[in-house]
Design a protein around this motif. Structure first.
Motif, PDB file in Angstrom:
ATOM      1  N   VAL A   3      -1.612   5.492   9.206  1.00 24.12           N
ATOM      2  CA  VAL A   3      -0.285   5.863   8.559  1.00 24.12           C
ATOM      3  C   VAL A   3      -0.621   6.773   7.414  1.00 24.12           C
ATOM      4  N   GLN A   4       0.286   7.833   7.355  1.00 23.23           N
ATOM      5  CA  GLN A   4       0.408   8.699   6.368  1.00 23.23           C
ATOM      6  C   GLN A   4       1.797   8.414   5.458  1.00 23.23           C
ATOM      7  N   PRO A   5       1.874   8.750   4.203  1.00 20.41           N
ATOM      8  CA  PRO A   5       2.967   8.447   3.403  1.00 20.41           C
ATOM      9  C   PRO A   5       4.104   9.033   3.954  1.00 20.41           C
ATOM     10  N   ASP A   6       4.248  10.185   4.758  1.00 17.70           N
ATOM     11  CA  ASP A   6       5.384  10.585   5.375  1.00 17.70           C
ATOM     12  C   ASP A   6       5.651  10.325   6.670  1.00 17.70           C
ATOM     13  N   HIS A   7       4.841   9.156   7.290  1.00 19.33           N
ATOM     14  CA  HIS A   7       4.998   8.793   8.395  1.00 19.33           C
ATOM     15  C   HIS A   7       6.296   8.187   8.557  1.00 19.33           C
ATOM     16  N   VAL A   8       7.238   8.147   9.572  1.00 19.04           N
ATOM     17  CA  VAL A   8       8.566   7.744   9.627  1.00 19.04           C
ATOM     18  C   VAL A   8       8.613   6.242  10.712  1.00 19.04           C
ATOM     19  N   PHE A   9       8.770   5.539  10.301  1.00 21.40           N
ATOM     20  CA  PHE A   9       9.051   4.240  11.008  1.00 21.40           C
ATOM     21  C   PHE A   9      10.647   3.883  11.481  1.00 21.40           C
TER      22      PHE A   9
END
Length: 582
Positions: A3-9
């Motif tokens: 997971v990257q900080p800009d990953h959108v769930f």
């Protein structure tokens, strides 16, 4: 993919359901926009915290707990609230907190499980409810991608014995270590307790005991129950790793052998202990410039751990030195509570089934000095065979006496001494004493952490910690990422060889035989890569992985695939979607 900080769930959870879901909750780290979108604004204080700030607050709260068990329950509570915060706090304080969430403190938590009980965690499969086992399994697992199933029947928990249903504590702790050190996504792990009763009379008499109050089931009923469980795992999650933990000595090896060719199964007490010991021994013989098959090895304690070590070392002799099984067996001398395992001891009914291949012929001992009981005990065997390797898995504190150690040192220049029993009060010899009694010549590894010992030249000798967590998360992750159909002996040897190659002693013979435990995440990444690549070479991995397995490029491909699969405790960005994840 990490997971990257800009990953959108995209999530379908809202309000309390989101706030109290440990997989998705961010606590005070929810942004202002997320709070509005998910109906959280009035449910929490206004300040938005970073993960750094949350860790600082949580660590201060943790330090206010004055006992290890108090810290254990605090960490358990945190895990039930917020996985990212829990694992990030552990990651930042790995050496300090590992003994809190795992051995030795988890043993205390398990022993008092029914009195500390607050909330169910994991899957409880009880013998009286076996008719609905598949239904109960699917209630938790259906629709989930399960990579790891950790199960225990609670018969031999962390050196404290039969703990019945409290074994769910060891399954959940083991799964957490797989995530913390191996990088397995915690949402893809399923901890299980197989409640087949208990022979612990204190639990049976305890009105608050929450497990099945019945003596432990054995024989065909036990085997049928276990087989039903294993076949359910194989049916619904055929590419998962099934990890057996803390099974009793009568079942551990037997179950491993029964399912070894059917599914990717692993027993840490047997294979993990054997693998990390093999890695330490390979490092030691790298210092002594000898071969594995050159050693004369005493294993003091012939339980699951001792037998697992013997088999692992023997398999390595066969694989690495091209030694036959029969010749390799001759390098081992196993000592149990009745003495050296010999033909006559077996005839007297003092050797349990399954140890026949390790019996020493009586003809070898005609001229040997024997104890007053007429049996061959540790000192007798040391004097007679002049061992190069002495391994302790007996839980008999102080069994490696000064006389034993000095006698061993007479027979070889650099004696290899591994007192592996846990906890430290049960260690066969304090490594400081073994170092002093051999004038700094001993090559040492222990099962518990110990401070450095002083060499005659004043230099600190770092005592290697033969901790299974240096290898089993990587072994498991390598099998999982390659979707291997089995965990082969040679896959385990490949992982052990990679661990051994990272030994500080290979650069400085007076340094530690194994890497520092603080480096265990990086070490297990290397182990996972070696195991996955070996699975490819052997044809055990999923078909899509196999093309080009022998090429140099495939090594790089494997490393990249393992790296991409590692789960990390990082918050992503959330958007509300009624059709999103739950």
């Amino acid at each position: 993919m990490p997971v990257q900080p800009d990953h959108v769930f995209k999530l379908a959870l809202r309000g309390e359901a989101l706030l109290h879901n440990p997989r998705w909750s961010k606590g005070t780290a929810f942004t202002i926009d997320e709070r509005k979108a998910f109906g959280l604004t009035g449910r929490m204080p206004s300040q938005v915290n970073t993960l750094d700030e949350q860790c600082a607050r949580a660590y201060a709260q943790l330090q206010s707990r004055t006992t290890p068990l108090g810290k254990n329950t605090f960490m358990q509570s945190m895990k039930e609230q917020n996985w990212v915060l829990y694992f990030e706090l552990l990651r930042r304080n790995l050496r300090e907190l590992m003994p809190i969430i795992y051995t030795p403190t988890e043993a205390d938590a398990i022993a008092d499980y029914s009195h500390l009980y607050r909330k169910a965690e994991g899957l409880y499969l009880s013998f009286p409810h076996q008719d609905s086992m598949e239904e109960n399994y699917l209630e938790q697992a259906q629709g989930r991608a399960i990579d790891l199933v950790v199960c225990s029947d609670g018969e031999a928990i962390l050196g404290i014995g039969d703990q019945g249903v409290g074994a769910i504590g060891i399954s959940t702790a083991k799964a957490a270590v797989y995530t913390l050190i191996g990088g397995i996504d915690p949402s893809r792990a399923l901890p299980v307790v197989l409640d087949v009763g208990t022979d612990n009379q204190e639990l049976l008499n305890d009105p608050l005991y929450v497990g099945w109050k019945h003596e432990r089931v054995r024989g065909k009923e036990y085997d049928d129950f276990m087989d039903k469980f294993v076949q359910i795992v194989r049916k619904h999650h055929p590419h998962s790793l099934l990890h057996f933990e803390d099974f009793g000595v009568t079942n551990a090896q037997r179950l491993l052998e029964r399912y070894h060719e059917q599914h990717a199964v692993f027993n840490d007490d047997i294979q993990g202990t054997g693998a990390v010991t093999l890695a330490a021994l390979m490092s030691a013989i790298g210092v002594t410039k000898t071969k594995l098959s050159d050693q004369r090895i005493i294993i003091f304690g012939a339980g699951s751990a001792g037998l697992g070590i013997a088999k692992q070392l023997r398999d390595a002799m066969k694989e690495l030195d091209d030694t036959s099984k029969e010749e390799a067996n001759k390098r081992f001398y196993l000592i149990d509570k009745f003495g050296l395992l010999t033909e006559s001891l077996s005839k007297a009914g003092k050797v349990r089934p399954g140890l026949e291949e390790w019996l020493r012929p009586d003809s070898e001992w005609v001229d040997a000095t024997k104890s007053s009981e007429g049996q061959l005990f540790l000192l007798d065997v040391v004097k007679h065979i002049k061992p190069t390797v002495l391994i302790g898995t007996s839980t008999r504190g102080g069994a490696f006496t000064e006389q034993v150690i000095k006698e061993m040192a007479k027979g070889c220049d650099r004696p290899i001494i591994f007192p592996l029993s846990n906890p430290s009060k049960l260690v066969e010899v304090d490594p400081k004493d073994a170092n002093d009694w051999t004038a700094g010549k001993a090559l040492l590894a222990t099962g518990s952490p110990f401070p450095p010992a002083k060499m005659p030249n004043g230099k600190d000798y770092v005592i290697a910690e033969c901790n299974n967590a240096l290898i089993y998360p990587g072994l498991g992750f390598g099998a999982i990422i390659s979707k291997s159909r089995i965990v082969s002996d040679t896959m385990i040897i490949a992982g052990a060889r990679r661990l051994a190659s990272l030994s500080p002693a290979l650069k400085d013979p007076d340094d530690a035989l194994l890497p520092d435990f603080g480096d265990s995440p990086q070490v297990n990444y290397e182990v996972a890569c070696a195991v996955a690549h070996r699975a490819l070479i052997e044809g055990n991995a999923e078909v899509e992985w196999r093309t080009g397995a022998d090429s140099k490029d495939m090594v790089d491909v494997v490393r990249q695939k393992v790296k991409e699969a590692i789960w990390e405790p990082i918050y992503g960005k959330y958007e509300y979607d009624p059709q999103g994840q739950l």
